[in-house]
Design a protein around this motif. Structure first.
Motif, PDB file in Angstrom:
ATOM      1  N   TYR A  93       0.819  -1.221   0.000  1.00  0.00           N
ATOM      2  CA  TYR A  93       0.000   0.000   0.000  1.00  0.00           C
ATOM      3  C   TYR A  93       0.851   1.268   0.000  1.00  0.00           C
ATOM      4  O   TYR A  93       0.336   2.348  -0.260  1.00  0.00           O
ATOM      5  CB  TYR A  93      -0.959   0.004   1.203  1.00  0.00           C
ATOM      6  N   ALA A  94       2.146   1.134   0.275  1.00  0.00           N
ATOM      7  CA  ALA A  94       3.021   2.305   0.310  1.00  0.00           C
ATOM      8  C   ALA A  94       3.901   2.418  -0.935  1.00  0.00           C
ATOM      9  O   ALA A  94       4.752   3.309  -1.002  1.00  0.00           O
ATOM     10  CB  ALA A  94       3.902   2.261   1.566  1.00  0.00           C
ATOM     11  N   PHE A  95       3.698   1.531  -1.922  1.00  0.00           N
ATOM     12  CA  PHE A  95       4.507   1.617  -3.150  1.00  0.00           C
ATOM     13  C   PHE A  95       4.312   2.988  -3.799  1.00  0.00           C
ATOM     14  O   PHE A  95       3.174   3.391  -4.079  1.00  0.00           O
ATOM     15  CB  PHE A  95       4.098   0.533  -4.146  1.00  0.00           C
ATOM     16  N   PRO A  96       5.392   3.716  -4.081  1.00  0.00           N
ATOM     17  CA  PRO A  96       5.263   5.040  -4.699  1.00  0.00           C
ATOM     18  C   PRO A  96       4.944   4.982  -6.187  1.00  0.00           C
ATOM     19  O   PRO A  96       4.504   5.967  -6.775  1.00  0.00           O
ATOM     20  CB  PRO A  96       6.630   5.672  -4.447  1.00  0.00           C
ATOM     21  N   THR A  97       5.190   3.861  -6.806  1.00  0.00           N
ATOM     22  CA  THR A  97       4.852   3.639  -8.209  1.00  0.00           C
ATOM     23  C   THR A  97       4.653   2.138  -8.394  1.00  0.00           C
ATOM     24  O   THR A  97       4.731   1.367  -7.433  1.00  0.00           O
ATOM     25  CB  THR A  97       5.939   4.191  -9.141  1.00  0.00           C
ATOM     26  N   ALA A  98       4.402   1.717  -9.645  1.00  0.00           N
ATOM     27  CA  ALA A  98       4.110   0.307  -9.881  1.00  0.00           C
ATOM     28  C   ALA A  98       5.331  -0.563  -9.626  1.00  0.00           C
ATOM     29  O   ALA A  98       6.456  -0.191  -9.975  1.00  0.00           O
ATOM     30  CB  ALA A  98       3.620   0.110 -11.315  1.00  0.00           C
ATOM     31  N   SER A  99       5.107  -1.731  -9.005  1.00  0.00           N
ATOM     32  CA  SER A  99       6.220  -2.665  -8.806  1.00  0.00           C
ATOM     33  C   SER A  99       6.646  -3.276 -10.141  1.00  0.00           C
ATOM     34  O   SER A  99       7.801  -3.639 -10.321  1.00  0.00           O
ATOM     35  CB  SER A  99       5.816  -3.766  -7.826  1.00  0.00           C
TER      36      SER A  99
END
Length: 838
Positions: free
Chosen positions: A279-285
């Motif tokens: 939920y804390a990913f700043p952009t797509a993995s």
């Protein structure tokens, strides 16, 4: 910005020189984020930074509120502010399952920063208050920690589902943070940053302000809707981004635009180390890009070149080994390398005792994301040169304003649907709060007053020995309650220590604190107040010497009991006194050469964290029976009988006290019986024990007396022990009568609280009951002029609720004074009703 911005300077001064809680607000683009960055670099206070969501926490360089305080996600009922049982009662235990390290961080905390406060619900803020009270000062809001709340209440609102709000509405006026009961009980200040850095066109700024305040008139609405272009199809290289209200809309636009590109897609996978939640990913993995894709930078360039910033739009031009080439309009191509985001955890440096940020997870990926569209929610904090606003489905307070205010200029803004007044959702409660905050904004006078109050409070804290005195009182209370299970009468020692603390420390410090207040009033600039600094230095020398003597007495206090529960209570209480005194000594020694706020706070925090928690250990053998002198003369006999007792207990697999209690051993050591008949008259030895162990005990005593050449004599007990279980206890006086007697004897409320080992609030409650009963005059407790003013405020509101009146008077009155006046009014109204009935 700071040298030319008075609002930023005022906020900095309040944070550095006072302990006032602060709501730092301002319109979009006024520099709130920059202020936080600078604060973290410069503030001498020990702080942590929290945010309501994972992305906001990563952007702020902190952690989420829920994760730091271990809070559940269900609604929190503010049990600490309710006098009646709560139904249904929430499960609060999860909020207290904290590691020892995190508890120590909380205990050493000076400043708690919460970013994006507009999205924090009132009950979440009260849950934070509950945890901080548990581990710090239970009688102070937020445990006495200074609170800095940053955000714009006119922007995104907190989320409260219908079923959650049905529960919370019983306790809160609104879901917004300013309805927090804990926050309402503080005299916090609101500082608004007014200078806007994002936009420079005053006409556009005025237009945004009207949207923000829901005051769009016909002319302003016409100007805004002049940007409505229903068939607008921007060129792919123009750099427009569409702002939508829902994720599905943004995802659909990005996916469609990407599929329209003829080039081959490439997938760039992120490197994710443990403990970086999705939920804390700043952009797509898994970032899927094509040549010609419109992208947005999601991070600031930290290199010297500063080639990009969070929110900058560009187009993928190609690839060069492990770099992505992005072309921004009117600029050179940027070769973008992978960037790293860190998931932080606050930890304690055991060497320096400083709160430090520890990296527990990393997310490494190109700082880009598809940017034909983005949700308004995720755009908060970003700045765009060109944007298409699609707000026809706006559903929450502040959404339209957030979307419009992302743009630098009106010319760079395009509306896909016209703005209508009904679509600008503005909460009336927010409007009222903003107006009230604007009327009560602080100025230099309030800052000066708050500085004085804070400095005076810290000086009073430095020379306050009440916690040490209260700790010894508590030990004495345990001793008195369990005298039968303790060896000797150690209460005589604690009585002596209490007298020493009162005479050498408490009474002297009370007089000295009055002097410091007077000297500080004459010259509030503490650093330049030479007379006060000299007095502080001398006082620190005096109190250090006296306190060291007290600590030596406390450390020498030895207690012995076979009761494990009593032993643990005494050991814990003893350890806490030593801790409290050691912290106080460290602070006094630090201020021998003068007092500064930063040095005092640092020393106190480090001293608090440097002292290990007391461990429960078996007490050392120490016999001290004042009414029987033989025990002190024959400690060797005591040890012989005790060793025999311990061996028998081990053989029988029984607790030692079931063989022979320590109290009984002390009596045997004192009177030294030589016959079974004499043995039978000692308390703690029944017929069964004498049959089992009598001969062994007599043999030990006889052998000892022969070795020491002690002549046996017939022992006649001086006193017949009283069976306390059969002793009739005297009837207790009502607790408020005890308080009343102490008050009539000339004791202050603080004195009574210390003597009775109760909180000041409890004692004030007793006195309030006495006022209401007519036993105590209000004039003894509250100055008549102040009483009249407070009574007037109660009458104006036609209610005796304390909170609204406290907000009016602030620090000028105490909660106790309000309670006394309310009780007096209840009595007077009762008399009037009786008279009218007659």
């Amino acid at each position: 910005m700071e040298p030319v911005n008075p609002d930023l300077r005022l906020a900095s001064d309040f944070l550095e020189f006072t302990n006032r809680n602060i709501f730092l607000t301002g319109k979009a683009g006024t520099g709130k984020t920059t202020f936080l960055i600078n604060l973290r670099k410069k503030s001498p206070k020990r702080m942590i930074v929290l945010a309501p969501t994972g992305v906001a926490a990563i952007n702020a360089g902190g952690v989420t509120i829920h994760s730091f305080f271990q809070l559940p996600f269900h609604p929190h009922v503010p049990v600490q502010y309710l006098n009646q049982p709560v139904s249904p009662a929430p499960e609060e235990s999860s909020s207290f399952k904290m590691s020892r390290e995190k508890v120590r961080i909380i205990k050493g905390l000076d400043l708690l920063v919460i970013d994006e406060i507009s999205m924090v619900r009132a009950d979440l803020l009260d849950a934070v208050d509950l945890v901080l009270r548990r581990y710090r000062d239970k009688n102070s809001p937020f445990g006495g920690v200074q609170l800095l709340m940053i955000g714009d209440i006119q922007q995104l609102a907190p989320v409260a589902k219908q079923e959650e709000w049905e529960l919370l509405r019983q306790y809160y006026d609104t879901a917004f943070f300013f309805s927090s009961l804990a926050l309402k009980s503080t005299n916090y200040v609101t500082i608004e940053l007014k200078h806007i850095y994002r936009q420079h066109d005053q006409h556009f700024i005025d237009l945004l302000n009207k949207v923000r305040d829901n005051q769009l008139d016909g002319s302003a609405l016409q100007i805004l809707n002049s940007r409505y272009k229903p068939d607008f199809r921007p060129d792919d290289s123009s750099g427009y981004i569409t702002l939508t209200t829902h994720n599905s809309q943004a995802d659909s636009i990005n996916e469609r635009k990407l599929n329209e590109l003829p080039s081959v897609p490439l997938v760039f996978k992120a490197e994710i180390e443990p403990e970086f939640p999705e939920y804390a990913f700043p952009t797509a993995s898994e970032l899927v890009l094509k040549k010609g894709a419109q992208v947005m930078f999601v991070k600031n360039d930290i290199s010297r070149d500063k080639l990009f910033f969070n929110g900058k739009i560009g187009v993928v031009e190609g690839y060069d080994d492990d770099r992505i080439l992005v072309k921004c309009k009117g600029e050179n191509t940027i070769a973008v390398e992978k960037a790293e985001w860190q998931n932080m955890k606050y930890s304690l440096n055991e060497d320096t005792k400083e709160i430090q940020e520890t990296v527990i997870g990393k997310f490494t990926q190109y700082p880009l994301k598809l940017a034909w569209a983005i949700t308004i929610h995720k755009s908060q904090g970003l700045t765009f040169d060109r944007a298409i606003i699609d707000a026809k489905s706006a559903f929450a307070h502040g959404q339209v304003y957030v979307a419009l205010s992302r743009c630098r200029t009106l010319e760079g803004l395009v509306l896909s649907t016209p703005v209508v007044k009904s679509g600008i959702i503005s909460d009336p409660a927010v409007k009222g709060f903003v107006k009230e905050a604007a009327r009560n904004s602080p100025d230099e006078r309030i800052l000066t007053q708050s500085k004085w109050t804070y400095q005076n409070m810290l000086l009073a804290d430095l020379f306050d020995f009440t916690p040490v005195l209260r700790g010894v009182y508590y030990i004495q209370k345990i001793i008195n309650e369990h005298a039968e299970s303790l060896v000797g009468q150690p209460s005589q020692v604690t009585t002596k220590i209490i007298s020493q603390i009162k005479t050498d420390l408490s009474e002297v410090s009370e007089k000295f604190s009055r002097q410091t207040s007077r000297l500080l009033s004459g010259n509030p600039d503490l650093s330049a107040n030479r007379e006060l600094q000299e007095r502080i230095s001398k006082a620190c020398g005096y109190f250090s010497e006296k306190l060291s003597s007290v600590v030596a007495e406390i450390k020498d206090l030895r207690l012995e009991t076979d009761n494990k529960t009593v032993r643990k209570s005494l050991t814990d209480a003893h350890g806490k006194i030593i801790q409290e005194a050691s912290i106080k000594l460290a602070c006094l020694e630090k201020c021998l050469k003068g007092f500064t706020i930063s040095a005092y706070l640092e020393t106190k925090a480090k001293a608090t964290l440097s002292i290990p928690e007391p461990k429960v250990k078996p007490p050392k053998v120490f016999v001290s029976i004042s009414d029987t002198s033989g025990a002190e003369e024959n400690p060797a006999l005591y040890n012989r009988i005790r060793k025999w007792r311990d061996a028998r207990a081990a053989e029988s697999s029984l607790p030692v006290y079931m063989i022979l209690p320590s109290k009984t051993i002390a009596t045997l050591t004192t009177v030294m019986p030589h016959t079974i008949d004499e043995l039978s008259r000692i308390k703690g030895l029944g017929k069964r024990k004498i049959d089992q162990f009598g001969e062994d005990i007599i043999t030990i005593i006889r052998n000892y007396c022969e070795q020491k050449h002690i002549e046996p004599k017939v022992w006649v007990p001086k006193e017949i022990p009283v069976d306390r279980k059969k002793e009739k206890k005297p009837e207790k006086k009502p607790t408020r009568e005890v308080t009343f007697e102490l008050y009539k004897s000339g004791n202050t409320i603080s004195d009574i609280a210390t003597l009775r080992e109760m909180s000041v609030t409890t004692i004030e409650g007793h006195l309030a009951e006495l006022v209401e009963a007519g036993n105590l005059s209000i004039d003894e407790l509250v100055d008549p002029d102040l009483n009249e003013r407070i009574a007037g405020e109660f009458a104006r509101r036609d209610t005796l609720q304390l909170g609204p009146v406290k907000e009016v008077f602030g620090d000028e009155v105490t909660w106790g004074q309000l309670r006394f006046v309310a009780s007096h009014l209840r009595r007077m109204r009762g008399e009037k009703r009786e008279e009218s009935q007659e």
